[in-house]
Scaffold this motif. Structure first.
Motif, PDB file in Angstrom:
ATOM      1  N   TYR A   1       0.861  -1.184   0.000  1.00 47.38           N
ATOM      2  CA  TYR A   1       0.000   0.000   0.000  1.00 47.38           C
ATOM      3  C   TYR A   1       0.894   1.229   0.000  1.00 47.38           C
ATOM      4  O   TYR A   1       1.789   1.356   0.831  1.00 47.38           O
ATOM      5  N   ASN A   2       0.656   2.136  -0.927  1.00 43.14           N
ATOM      6  CA  ASN A   2       1.409   3.384  -0.962  1.00 43.14           C
ATOM      7  C   ASN A   2       0.626   4.522  -0.328  1.00 43.14           C
ATOM      8  O   ASN A   2       1.084   5.152   0.600  1.00 43.14           O
ATOM      9  N   GLU A   3      -0.564   4.774  -0.866  1.00 43.56           N
ATOM     10  CA  GLU A   3      -1.406   5.845  -0.339  1.00 43.56           C
ATOM     11  C   GLU A   3      -2.763   5.783  -1.030  1.00 43.56           C
ATOM     12  O   GLU A   3      -2.921   5.131  -2.060  1.00 43.56           O
ATOM     13  N   ASP A   4      -3.730   6.473  -0.440  1.00 48.10           N
ATOM     14  CA  ASP A   4      -5.044   6.577  -1.073  1.00 48.10           C
ATOM     15  C   ASP A   4      -4.956   7.521  -2.264  1.00 48.10           C
ATOM     16  O   ASP A   4      -4.167   8.469  -2.263  1.00 48.10           O
ATOM     17  N   ARG A   5      -5.783   7.268  -3.256  1.00 55.87           N
ATOM     18  CA  ARG A   5      -5.896   8.188  -4.389  1.00 55.87           C
ATOM     19  C   ARG A   5      -6.844   9.320  -3.980  1.00 55.87           C
ATOM     20  O   ARG A   5      -7.838   9.092  -3.311  1.00 55.87           O
ATOM     21  N   GLU A   6      -6.548  10.494  -4.417  1.00 50.88           N
ATOM     22  CA  GLU A   6      -7.368  11.663  -4.087  1.00 50.88           C
ATOM     23  C   GLU A   6      -8.225  12.123  -5.259  1.00 50.88           C
ATOM     24  O   GLU A   6      -9.023  13.044  -5.098  1.00 50.88           O
ATOM     25  N   GLN A   7      -8.088  11.510  -6.438  1.00 49.83           N
ATOM     26  CA  GLN A   7      -8.757  12.007  -7.635  1.00 49.83           C
ATOM     27  C   GLN A   7     -10.278  12.054  -7.507  1.00 49.83           C
ATOM     28  O   GLN A   7     -10.909  13.011  -7.937  1.00 49.83           O
ATOM     29  N   LEU A   8     -10.896  11.007  -6.936  1.00 51.03           N
ATOM     30  CA  LEU A   8     -12.353  10.993  -6.830  1.00 51.03           C
ATOM     31  C   LEU A   8     -12.841  12.103  -5.898  1.00 51.03           C
ATOM     32  O   LEU A   8     -13.795  12.808  -6.208  1.00 51.03           O
ATOM     33  N   LYS A   9     -12.168  12.261  -4.786  1.00 46.29           N
ATOM     34  CA  LYS A   9     -12.528  13.331  -3.844  1.00 46.29           C
ATOM     35  C   LYS A   9     -12.357  14.698  -4.514  1.00 46.29           C
ATOM     36  O   LYS A   9     -13.245  15.550  -4.424  1.00 46.29           O
ATOM     37  N   ASP A  10     -11.232  14.895  -5.194  1.00 45.89           N
ATOM     38  CA  ASP A  10     -10.979  16.170  -5.872  1.00 45.89           C
ATOM     39  C   ASP A  10     -12.030  16.438  -6.952  1.00 45.89           C
ATOM     40  O   ASP A  10     -12.513  17.560  -7.103  1.00 45.89           O
ATOM     41  N   TRP A  11     -12.386  15.393  -7.705  1.00 47.78           N
ATOM     42  CA  TRP A  11     -13.402  15.511  -8.753  1.00 47.78           C
ATOM     43  C   TRP A  11     -14.745  15.942  -8.154  1.00 47.78           C
ATOM     44  O   TRP A  11     -15.412  16.842  -8.666  1.00 47.78           O
ATOM     45  N   ALA A  12     -15.135  15.301  -7.044  1.00 37.34           N
ATOM     46  CA  ALA A  12     -16.421  15.616  -6.412  1.00 37.34           C
ATOM     47  C   ALA A  12     -16.430  17.041  -5.852  1.00 37.34           C
ATOM     48  O   ALA A  12     -17.431  17.752  -5.959  1.00 37.34           O
ATOM     49  N   ILE A  13     -15.336  17.455  -5.268  1.00 37.26           N
ATOM     50  CA  ILE A  13     -15.248  18.817  -4.747  1.00 37.26           C
ATOM     51  C   ILE A  13     -15.392  19.821  -5.892  1.00 37.26           C
ATOM     52  O   ILE A  13     -16.130  20.799  -5.784  1.00 37.26           O
ATOM     53  N   LYS A  14     -14.703  19.570  -6.984  1.00 35.08           N
ATOM     54  CA  LYS A  14     -14.761  20.472  -8.141  1.00 35.08           C
ATOM     55  C   LYS A  14     -16.170  20.538  -8.732  1.00 35.08           C
ATOM     56  O   LYS A  14     -16.650  21.607  -9.111  1.00 35.08           O
ATOM     57  N   LYS A  15     -16.862  19.405  -8.796  1.00 38.15           N
ATOM     58  CA  LYS A  15     -18.230  19.371  -9.337  1.00 38.15           C
ATOM     59  C   LYS A  15     -19.189  20.143  -8.447  1.00 38.15           C
ATOM     60  O   LYS A  15     -20.125  20.764  -8.929  1.00 38.15           O
ATOM     61  N   GLY A  16     -19.016  20.038  -7.137  1.00 41.00           N
ATOM     62  CA  GLY A  16     -19.949  20.657  -6.200  1.00 41.00           C
ATOM     63  C   GLY A  16     -21.238  19.854  -6.113  1.00 41.00           C
ATOM     64  O   GLY A  16     -21.495  18.959  -6.928  1.00 41.00           O
TER      65      GLY A  16
END
Length: 187
Positions: free
Chosen positions: A140-155
């Motif tokens: 395990y390296n780390e969690d991906r943040e892309q989905l969270k970032d995408w959702a924040i950007k969408k609002g």
């Protein structure tokens, strides 16, 4: 070899807490089988026969559509490091949407994530441990943040539009009721 139990043991709870990924499997009598990987801090054991998991917006909404038609669900955890183990939780689930009575009680168990769309409440009737000796080691390296970032950007409004376009029906045309059950109507 595999062993079956009627409850989630303390040893299994500890194993669950150590895992960074789990898989959810659902199907109806006539639908395709859906297996979905889950991560983030989205899984909680509430008792020896009850677990909940927080579901965030994704490209489809198969699990929700399936569960509203056929409540069977299997959740699987794998040991990618340490001693080999596969843990499966078999049971029947229900979908909890934001406008459902149980939402406030169950959502309090989580830090809600951007794009949160529903919670699944699984009543576990069989717990199965099996060897997992063929599962490879992974780090395990780390969690991906892309989905969270995408959702924040969408609002919130953008997420609702996405649900309207991508999350209303399963691959087999089953209704997910995502809009009816989640969007809070304002006058």
């Amino acid at each position: 070899m595999g062993q079956q139990y009627s409850e989630i043991s303390d040893r299994n709870i500890q194993f669950i807490k150590e895992q960074k990924i789990y898989f959810v499997g659902t199907a109806t009598k006539d639908s395709r089988v859906n297996i979905s990987p889950k991560g983030m801090d989205s899984f909680k054991v509430l008792g020896p026969n009850r677990v909940i998991w927080l579901n965030v917006t994704g490209s489809g909404n198969e699990t929700s559509a399936h569960i509203q038609t056929d409540s069977r669900m299997t959740i699987m955890f794998l040991a990618f490091d340490g001693s080999p183990n596969i843990l499966r939780l078999y049971g029947h689930a229900k979908v909890i949407h934001r406008n459902d009575v149980e939402w406030n009680e169950l959502s309090a168990h989580f830090t809600l994530l951007p794009g949160t769309r529903q919670i699944f409440d699984l009543s576990v009737d069989i717990v199965q441990n099996s060897c997992g000796m063929s599962v490879p080691f992974y780090s395990y390296n780390e969690d991906r943040e892309q989905l969270k970032d995408w959702a924040i950007k969408k609002g919130e409004h953008g997420i609702e539009k996405y649900w309207e376009k991508k999350n209303q029906k399963s691959l087999d045309g089953l209704e997910s009721n995502i809009l009816e059950k989640n969007i809070i109507q304002t006058d």
